[in-house]
Design a protein around this motif. Structure first.
Motif, short mmCIF file in Angstrom:
data_model
loop_
_atom_site.label_atom_id
_atom_site.label_comp_id
_atom_site.label_asym_id
_atom_site.label_seq_id
_atom_site.Cartn_x
_atom_site.Cartn_y
_atom_site.Cartn_z
N HIS A 10 164.91 68.45 107.55
CA HIS A 10 164.13 69.52 108.14
C HIS A 10 164.16 69.35 109.67
O HIS A 10 164.07 68.24 110.18
CB HIS A 10 162.68 69.49 107.66
N PRO A 11 164.32 70.46 110.42
CA PRO A 11 164.41 70.36 111.88
C PRO A 11 163.27 69.58 112.53
O PRO A 11 163.51 68.80 113.46
CB PRO A 11 164.40 71.83 112.33
N ALA A 12 162.03 69.78 112.07
CA ALA A 12 160.90 69.09 112.69
C ALA A 12 161.03 67.58 112.52
O ALA A 12 160.70 66.81 113.42
CB ALA A 12 159.59 69.58 112.08
N LEU A 39 163.24 61.75 118.82
CA LEU A 39 162.25 61.32 119.82
C LEU A 39 161.79 59.88 119.58
O LEU A 39 160.94 59.37 120.31
CB LEU A 39 161.05 62.26 119.81
N GLY A 40 162.33 59.24 118.54
CA GLY A 40 161.93 57.87 118.24
C GLY A 40 160.72 57.77 117.34
O GLY A 40 160.12 56.69 117.22
N GLY A 41 160.35 58.87 116.69
CA GLY A 41 159.19 58.87 115.81
C GLY A 41 159.48 58.24 114.46
O GLY A 41 160.63 57.94 114.11
N ILE A 66 156.19 67.81 114.53
CA ILE A 66 155.29 66.70 114.24
C ILE A 66 154.62 66.24 115.54
O ILE A 66 155.31 66.04 116.55
CB ILE A 66 156.08 65.55 113.58
N PRO A 67 153.31 66.10 115.55
CA PRO A 67 152.60 65.75 116.79
C PRO A 67 153.13 64.49 117.45
O PRO A 67 153.29 63.45 116.82
CB PRO A 67 151.15 65.57 116.33
N THR A 68 153.43 64.60 118.73
CA THR A 68 153.89 63.48 119.55
C THR A 68 153.09 63.51 120.83
O THR A 68 153.22 64.44 121.62
CB THR A 68 155.40 63.60 119.86
N VAL A 107 154.03 68.55 108.81
CA VAL A 107 153.34 68.82 110.06
C VAL A 107 151.87 69.12 109.79
O VAL A 107 150.99 68.69 110.53
CB VAL A 107 154.01 69.97 110.82
N LEU A 108 151.60 69.85 108.72
CA LEU A 108 150.21 70.14 108.35
C LEU A 108 149.44 68.85 108.11
O LEU A 108 148.32 68.69 108.58
CB LEU A 108 150.17 71.02 107.10
N ARG A 109 150.04 67.92 107.38
CA ARG A 109 149.35 66.65 107.10
C ARG A 109 149.00 65.91 108.38
O ARG A 109 147.92 65.33 108.50
CB ARG A 109 150.22 65.79 106.19
N HIS A 110 149.91 65.92 109.34
CA HIS A 110 149.64 65.23 110.59
C HIS A 110 148.70 66.03 111.49
O HIS A 110 147.94 65.46 112.25
CB HIS A 110 150.95 64.92 111.32
#
Length: 262
Positions: A17-19, A26-28, A79-81, A107-110
């Protein structure tokens, strides 16, 4: 903060998935082996592009807050960064309201855990797809005042929407809902700055089941038709800055621009 999802969706770990690929670049850590596999096949410049794109978002968000913009609709937030958009703008305008949107259930979970608003402001999240702009706007109207200027953020999103999916029409439909004095901020992967790299990245994403639609400068500029580009205009992500002196002298394969709705 409130969150909304039209229906409970499971996270599909069998497809990239792109996200989540972006998170890996980004190193996540919020990605899966299938996403990592795509990322590892990409050229090193892809990580540079992700970093440059993120830095552009930070500069643009700070610029908006300095202009007094206190409402934001961020579609394809990822995803929040930290720092995320709301942390930047609420640091300047504590009462700012931000509505985030993404179509990946992870993304919703985060968002539920990480997108925590300032006491004075509001941070909201809806799981939705940019290809259904009317549903996004319908939800955003519950939080944002569409009679007052706001910023519509489409960061590194529209190159995942093909011409057949009416990418330019989708942006126009979103922009047409915004009042005068609002802004569109958009970044987009270029097809014509580093053509060989663009072709390689497109091919590797395709192997992971993700279709890309990198575009030329003229094609990206079409997203801003009828709007007033603010200086320095449509440039690369590293060249965009409120002050030309602040721009980083670094090559980039990402176009970026901010435009005002007259």
């Amino acid at each position: 903060m409130t969150t909304e999802s039209p229906s409970p969706l499971a996270i599909d770990t069998s497809k990239a998935h792109p996200a989540r690929v972006y998170d890996w670049l980004l190193g996540g850590k919020d990605n899966y082996p299938i996403d990592e596999a795509v990322g590892e096949r990409l050229p090193a410049e892809a990580r540079d592009a992700a970093r440059q794109n993120r830095a552009f978002m930070h500069r643009a968000a700070a610029w908006f807050a300095a202009q007094g913009i206190d409402q934001f609709l961020d579609i394809g937030t990822g995803i929040p960064t930290q720092p995320n958009l709301h942390q930047i703008v609420q640091g300047v305008v504590p009462s700012a309201k931000v509505v985030y949107t993404d179509n990946d259930p992870i993304v919703l979970r985060h968002a539920e855990a990480l997108l925590v608003s300032s006491a004075e402001g509001v941070t909201d999240y809806v799981q939705a797809d940019v290809r259904q702009p009317e549903s996004i706007v319908r939800h955003a109207r519950q939080v944002l005042d569409f009679t007052r200027p706001m910023a519509l953020s489409l960061i590194a999103l529209m190159h995942f929407i093909t011409d057949e999916q009416d990418a330019h029409g989708i942006v126009r439909r979103l922009v047409d809902t915004l009042p005068p004095g609002s802004y569109l901020v958009l970044s987009h992967a270029a097809s014509d700055l580093y053509p060989e790299l663009a072709a390689q990245v497109t091919a590797e994403y395709a192997k992971g089941g993700i279709q890309l639609a990198f575009r030329s400068r003229a094609e990206v500029e079409r997203f801003f038709d009828g709007l007033d580009l603010v200086p320095p205009g449509l440039v690369t992500a590293t060249e965009w800055s409120a002050s030309a002196a602040d721009a980083e002298p670094e090559g980039s394969g990402i176009y970026a621009g901010v435009a005002r709705i007259p």
